[in-house]
Design a protein around this motif. Structure first.
Motif, short mmCIF file in Angstrom:
data_model
loop_
_atom_site.label_atom_id
_atom_site.label_comp_id
_atom_site.label_asym_id
_atom_site.label_seq_id
_atom_site.Cartn_x
_atom_site.Cartn_y
_atom_site.Cartn_z
N GLU A 18 3.06 4.07 2.80
CA GLU A 18 2.47 4.39 1.49
C GLU A 18 2.38 3.22 0.54
O GLU A 18 1.31 2.96 -0.01
CB GLU A 18 3.26 5.53 0.82
CG GLU A 18 3.06 6.87 1.49
CD GLU A 18 3.70 8.00 0.71
OE1 GLU A 18 3.78 7.91 -0.52
OE2 GLU A 18 4.12 8.96 1.36
N ASP A 19 3.49 2.55 0.28
CA ASP A 19 3.52 1.52 -0.76
C ASP A 19 4.38 0.33 -0.37
O ASP A 19 5.41 0.50 0.29
CB ASP A 19 4.10 2.07 -2.07
CG ASP A 19 3.28 3.19 -2.66
OD1 ASP A 19 2.14 2.93 -3.04
OD2 ASP A 19 3.79 4.31 -2.72
N HIS A 33 -0.99 -0.26 -2.09
CA HIS A 33 -0.93 1.18 -1.80
C HIS A 33 -1.83 1.47 -0.60
O HIS A 33 -2.97 1.00 -0.56
CB HIS A 33 -1.37 2.00 -3.01
CG HIS A 33 -1.37 3.46 -2.76
ND1 HIS A 33 -0.21 4.19 -2.66
CD2 HIS A 33 -2.38 4.34 -2.57
CE1 HIS A 33 -0.51 5.45 -2.42
NE2 HIS A 33 -1.82 5.56 -2.36
N GLU A 35 -3.60 4.50 1.60
CA GLU A 35 -3.99 5.91 1.50
C GLU A 35 -4.82 6.28 2.73
O GLU A 35 -5.87 5.68 2.99
CB GLU A 35 -4.82 6.11 0.24
CG GLU A 35 -5.30 7.52 0.04
CD GLU A 35 -6.18 7.64 -1.20
OE1 GLU A 35 -6.85 8.66 -1.32
OE2 GLU A 35 -6.18 6.71 -2.04
#
Length: 76
Positions: A18-19, A33, A35
């Motif tokens: 995710e991050d 990030h 996605e």
């Protein structure tokens, strides 16, 4: 037409798939990030610009890094 550079820093946050966040040695912050989308993965990166080079040049540099990452991922 290419250039290279070295920089270091340390990770401040990692959330699997995710991050990623890190701080460069000159204290600038970078956030990435990931996605998942129907077409693959969208990567959004934000960074604190440095003061030596104009913002457009820095954006091109970060974009080039992401393009190289894309090429690496697609070929491995």
């Amino acid at each position: 037409g290419s250039m290279g550079f070295d920089f270091g820093g340390y990770y401040t946050h990692i959330k699997y798939l995710e991050d990623i966040a890190y701080t460069l040695d000159d204290s600038r912050k970078v956030n990435i990030h990931f996605e998942k989308t129907t077409d693959g993965v969208k990567i959004t990166e934000s960074f604190e610009p440095e003061k030596e080079n104009d913002i457009e040049m820095q954006e091109q540099g970060w974009h080039s890094i992401l393009e190289n990452f894309k090429t690496y991922v697609e070929n491995n």
